[in-house]
Design a protein around this motif. Structure first.
Motif, PDB file in Angstrom:
ATOM      1  N   GLN A  63       5.372   8.232  -4.289  1.00  0.00           N
ATOM      2  CA  GLN A  63       4.307   9.005  -4.922  1.00  0.00           C
ATOM      3  C   GLN A  63       4.205   8.681  -6.410  1.00  0.00           C
ATOM      4  OE1 GLN A  63       5.551  12.912  -3.673  1.00  0.00           O
ATOM      5  NE2 GLN A  63       4.156  12.929  -1.931  1.00  0.00           N
ATOM      6  N   LEU A 102       3.598   6.001   2.504  1.00  0.00           N
ATOM      7  CA  LEU A 102       3.730   7.446   2.677  1.00  0.00           C
ATOM      8  C   LEU A 102       3.478   7.848   4.131  1.00  0.00           C
ATOM      9  CD1 LEU A 102       2.039   8.695  -0.610  1.00  0.00           C
ATOM     10  CD2 LEU A 102       4.461   8.884  -0.006  1.00  0.00           C
ATOM     11  N   GLN A 103       2.542   7.177   4.782  1.00  0.00           N
ATOM     12  CA  GLN A 103       2.287   7.446   6.198  1.00  0.00           C
ATOM     13  C   GLN A 103       3.491   7.050   7.052  1.00  0.00           C
ATOM     14  OE1 GLN A 103      -1.305   5.196   6.796  1.00  0.00           O
ATOM     15  NE2 GLN A 103      -2.636   6.847   6.087  1.00  0.00           N
ATOM     16  N   SER A 124       0.839  -1.192   0.000  1.00  0.00           N
ATOM     17  CA  SER A 124       0.000   0.000   0.000  1.00  0.00           C
ATOM     18  C   SER A 124       0.878   1.248   0.000  1.00  0.00           C
ATOM     19  CB  SER A 124      -0.902   0.014   1.235  1.00  0.00           C
ATOM     20  OG  SER A 124      -1.512   1.275   1.382  1.00  0.00           O
ATOM     21  N   THR A 125       0.800   2.001  -1.078  1.00  0.00           N
ATOM     22  CA  THR A 125       1.592   3.233  -1.148  1.00  0.00           C
ATOM     23  C   THR A 125       1.084   4.271  -0.150  1.00  0.00           C
ATOM     24  OG1 THR A 125       0.221   3.954  -3.012  1.00  0.00           O
ATOM     25  CG2 THR A 125       2.339   2.923  -3.531  1.00  0.00           C
ATOM     26  N   THR A 126      -0.189   4.233   0.173  1.00  0.00           N
ATOM     27  CA  THR A 126      -0.732   5.137   1.181  1.00  0.00           C
ATOM     28  C   THR A 126      -0.074   4.848   2.529  1.00  0.00           C
ATOM     29  OG1 THR A 126      -2.838   5.247   0.017  1.00  0.00           O
ATOM     30  CG2 THR A 126      -2.844   5.920   2.324  1.00  0.00           C
ATOM     31  N   LYS A 127      -0.005   3.590   2.891  1.00  0.00           N
ATOM     32  CA  LYS A 127       0.630   3.184   4.155  1.00  0.00           C
ATOM     33  C   LYS A 127       2.120   3.550   4.139  1.00  0.00           C
ATOM     34  CE  LYS A 127       1.101   0.345   7.813  1.00  0.00           C
ATOM     35  NZ  LYS A 127       0.831   0.603   9.129  1.00  0.00           N
ATOM     36  N   ARG A 181       2.626   5.341  -6.627  1.00  0.00           N
ATOM     37  CA  ARG A 181       1.211   5.489  -6.313  1.00  0.00           C
ATOM     38  C   ARG A 181       0.443   5.968  -7.550  1.00  0.00           C
ATOM     39  NH1 ARG A 181      -2.379   6.141  -2.245  1.00  0.00           N
ATOM     40  NH2 ARG A 181      -3.903   7.810  -2.393  1.00  0.00           N
TER      41      ARG A 181
END
Length: 179
Positions: A118, A90-91, A85-88, A121
């Motif tokens: 990014q 980045l977090q 997960s690119t969201t995870k 993503r």
């Protein structure tokens, strides 16, 4: 006059000796055998990142190469490489950046990872959209193909019906032959 002058010199000399550090009481402190940890070089960070993310090596704790923030970096690398997960990801980068003050070369690495993540993503989002569009087009193609198969069957049925309506002993004639 001599005695007060001599007394004054003696008081100044004795007080000066008293204020200066005594050399016989201080002891020499040589090089320490324990080296205090410092921040790791960028090469060490990248090498560890590649070991975990590309080669899938398990966490290792090299006691001879300790550095400031090593536990946080190791945990980050393992968590970052463990998720798709690119969201995870980045977090995780943001949380690590904010966890403590990092040197400039760490910030450079974090910014590079963030930029790479990014871009990845964006590619994943475009791929997802393309796959959704492809799925939609394939569905339309299947519907069109089904409609075409239905029309072919109807045409075959019409042709079959026409052939059954013509008597077998009569040959189909053209309009010129019928005159």
């Amino acid at each position: 006059m001599r005695i007060p002058f001599f007394s004054l010199v003696l008081v100044v000399a004795l007080s000066g000796c008293q204020l200066s550090p005594s050399t016989h009481k201080s002891s020499f402190i040589g090089p320490s055998k324990t080296v205090s940890p410092d921040y790791a070089s960028l090469a060490v960070l990248l090498e560890r990142y590649l070991q975990v993310c590309q080669q899938g090596l398990p966490p290792k704790h090299n006691q001879s190469a300790r550095y400031i923030g090593q536990a946080a970096i190791e945990t980050f690398i393992n968590d970052y490489c463990d998720t798709v997960s690119t969201t995870k990801q980045l977090q995780l980068i943001t949380a690590l950046e904010q966890s403590q003050p990092w040197p400039e070369h760490y910030q450079l690495w974090f910014n590079t990872l963030k930029q790479h993540t990014q871009v990845l993503r964006g590619q994943k989002i475009r791929l997802h959209r393309s796959n959704a569009k492809l799925s939609q087009i394939q569905s339309q193609l299947n519907q069109t193909n089904q409609a075409l198969m239905t029309l072919k069957q109807e045409l075959a049925d019409i042709e079959q019906q026409r052939l059954q309506d013509v008597p077998l002993n009569e040959s189909p004639q053209t309009p010129k032959e019928q005159q």
